[in-house]
Scaffold this motif. Structure first.
Motif, mmCIF file in Angstrom:
data_model
loop_
_atom_site.group_PDB
_atom_site.id
_atom_site.type_symbol
_atom_site.label_atom_id
_atom_site.label_comp_id
_atom_site.label_asym_id
_atom_site.label_seq_id
_atom_site.Cartn_x
_atom_site.Cartn_y
_atom_site.Cartn_z
ATOM 1 N N LEU A 101 0.826 -1.210 0.000
ATOM 2 C CA LEU A 101 0.000 0.000 0.000
ATOM 3 C C LEU A 101 0.858 1.257 0.000
ATOM 4 O O LEU A 101 0.553 2.248 -0.692
ATOM 5 C CB LEU A 101 -0.931 -0.009 1.228
ATOM 6 C CG LEU A 101 -2.094 -1.006 1.179
ATOM 7 C CD1 LEU A 101 -2.824 -1.023 2.510
ATOM 8 C CD2 LEU A 101 -3.059 -0.644 0.038
ATOM 9 N N ASP A 102 1.946 1.224 0.789
ATOM 10 C CA ASP A 102 2.853 2.377 0.807
ATOM 11 C C ASP A 102 3.450 2.599 -0.575
ATOM 12 O O ASP A 102 3.591 3.752 -1.037
ATOM 13 C CB ASP A 102 3.974 2.145 1.830
ATOM 14 C CG ASP A 102 3.469 2.236 3.266
ATOM 15 O OD1 ASP A 102 2.356 2.754 3.481
ATOM 16 O OD2 ASP A 102 4.175 1.757 4.185
ATOM 17 N N GLU A 103 3.818 1.495 -1.213
ATOM 18 C CA GLU A 103 4.399 1.613 -2.554
ATOM 19 C C GLU A 103 3.363 2.181 -3.528
ATOM 20 O O GLU A 103 3.685 3.055 -4.355
ATOM 21 C CB GLU A 103 4.871 0.231 -3.022
ATOM 22 C CG GLU A 103 5.607 0.272 -4.354
ATOM 23 C CD GLU A 103 6.138 -1.091 -4.743
ATOM 24 O OE1 GLU A 103 6.600 -1.242 -5.890
ATOM 25 O OE2 GLU A 103 6.089 -2.017 -3.900
ATOM 26 N N ARG A 104 2.127 1.725 -3.462
ATOM 27 C CA ARG A 104 1.060 2.244 -4.324
ATOM 28 C C ARG A 104 0.797 3.723 -4.019
ATOM 29 O O ARG A 104 0.563 4.532 -4.932
ATOM 30 C CB ARG A 104 -0.221 1.438 -4.115
ATOM 31 C CG ARG A 104 -0.195 0.051 -4.719
ATOM 32 C CD ARG A 104 -1.484 -0.685 -4.427
ATOM 33 N NE ARG A 104 -2.641 0.049 -4.926
ATOM 34 C CZ ARG A 104 -3.919 -0.242 -4.616
ATOM 35 N NH1 ARG A 104 -4.175 -1.251 -3.796
ATOM 36 N NH2 ARG A 104 -4.907 0.470 -5.122
ATOM 37 N N ALA A 105 0.841 4.063 -2.726
ATOM 38 C CA ALA A 105 0.597 5.458 -2.347
ATOM 39 C C ALA A 105 1.691 6.359 -2.888
ATOM 40 O O ALA A 105 1.419 7.479 -3.382
ATOM 41 C CB ALA A 105 0.528 5.557 -0.817
ATOM 42 N N GLU A 106 2.941 5.888 -2.814
ATOM 43 C CA GLU A 106 4.057 6.686 -3.336
ATOM 44 C C GLU A 106 3.940 6.839 -4.851
ATOM 45 O O GLU A 106 4.198 7.922 -5.402
ATOM 46 C CB GLU A 106 5.379 6.015 -2.966
ATOM 47 C CG GLU A 106 5.705 6.087 -1.469
ATOM 48 C CD GLU A 106 6.964 5.319 -1.125
ATOM 49 O OE1 GLU A 106 7.564 4.717 -2.046
ATOM 50 O OE2 GLU A 106 7.344 5.291 0.065
ATOM 51 N N ARG A 123 2.571 10.184 -9.530
ATOM 52 C CA ARG A 123 1.735 10.428 -10.724
ATOM 53 C C ARG A 123 0.991 11.741 -10.596
ATOM 54 O O ARG A 123 0.933 12.534 -11.532
ATOM 55 C CB ARG A 123 0.752 9.272 -10.889
ATOM 56 C CG ARG A 123 -0.105 9.379 -12.167
ATOM 57 C CD ARG A 123 -1.299 8.486 -12.069
ATOM 58 N NE ARG A 123 -2.222 8.959 -11.010
ATOM 59 C CZ ARG A 123 -3.027 10.004 -11.183
ATOM 60 N NH1 ARG A 123 -3.038 10.702 -12.301
ATOM 61 N NH2 ARG A 123 -3.820 10.371 -10.196
ATOM 62 N N TRP A 124 0.455 11.974 -9.409
ATOM 63 C CA TRP A 124 -0.305 13.198 -9.182
ATOM 64 C C TRP A 124 0.585 14.416 -9.260
ATOM 65 O O TRP A 124 0.211 15.433 -9.853
ATOM 66 C CB TRP A 124 -1.007 13.129 -7.832
ATOM 67 C CG TRP A 124 -1.511 14.464 -7.343
ATOM 68 C CD1 TRP A 124 -1.136 15.131 -6.233
ATOM 69 C CD2 TRP A 124 -2.458 15.288 -7.990
ATOM 70 N NE1 TRP A 124 -1.785 16.316 -6.106
ATOM 71 C CE2 TRP A 124 -2.626 16.452 -7.204
ATOM 72 C CE3 TRP A 124 -3.201 15.188 -9.199
ATOM 73 C CZ2 TRP A 124 -3.489 17.483 -7.546
ATOM 74 C CZ3 TRP A 124 -4.061 16.232 -9.518
ATOM 75 C CH2 TRP A 124 -4.206 17.360 -8.695
#
Length: 213
Positions: A186-191, A196-197
């Motif tokens: 999840l941390d990796e996806r959040a980063e 991207r944002w």
């Protein structure tokens, strides 16, 4: 001669008396050691002067009728010895009474003569004592076996509890590792989403500035 040989094999019983706690105690036994064992004494009461051999005819008769069985009476009293005795009516001086020295009274020839037991009665009393000894030993073995079973039951229960604790601990560690792995993902996806944002926002802000010029 045969009768004499048979008499030698007979374990002659004697009557021993002591005071323990709230009771005077008496028993017909073949030796002081056997009397101490029957009383459950942890020290030599005879050497301490609180136990003795007695030739009191009433006490001898009572113990010889039930050899090997500890008979009692309230401490300091002069009543008969029985298997079940009531507590003394006056307990104020129990501490002093329970540790008093037993005084030996001078033996009387006439009384001794009346206390003599013939060979048949002696053999019968000795056999009864040995029977009572075997009963007590069987009772001790039974109690020890019960204690051994209880120890085994507790050891089994402890082992089962420890095994359950170890299993639960391993399951907890496995779930914790799984959660940590999911958290890392999840941390990796959040980063990745943040990157991207940031990139998209930069482009959009640049487009907004050009539109305002």
């Amino acid at each position: 001669m045969p009768k004499q040989a048979k008499s030698k094999s007979t374990r002659k019983l004697k009557t021993y008396q002591t005071s323990l706690g709230f009771y005077d105690q008496a028993i017909a036994a073949p030796s002081m050691k056997a009397a101490l064992q029957a009383w459950g004494a942890s020290s030599n009461l005879f050497h301490q002067g609180v136990a003795k051999e007695t030739d009191d005819p009433d006490i001898v008769a009572a113990t010889m009728a039930k050899p090997g069985i500890v008979l009692r009476r309230p401490v300091g009293s002069h009543g008969p010895f029985t298997e079940s005795a009531e507590l003394p009516t006056d307990l104020a001086d129990d501490g002093a009474k329970s540790t008093r020295k037993l005084k030996k009274r001078p033996a009387k020839t006439a009384r001794k003569t009346s206390l003599e037991i013939d060979d048949q009665a002696a053999r019968k009393a000795a056999a009864a004592f040995e029977k009572e000894e075997r009963r007590r030993e069987a009772e001790r073995r039974k109690e020890e076996a019960a204690r051994a079973r209880e120890r085994a039951r507790r050891a089994k229960a402890v082992a089962a509890a420890e095994a359950a604790l170890d299993k639960a601990g391993r399951e907890h560690e496995a779930k914790t590792e799984e959660i940590e792995a999911e958290r890392a993902a999840l941390d990796e996806r959040a980063e990745a989403e943040q990157a991207r944002w940031d990139k998209q926002r930069t482009k959009l802000e640049q487009a907004l500035r050009r539109a305002r010029e």
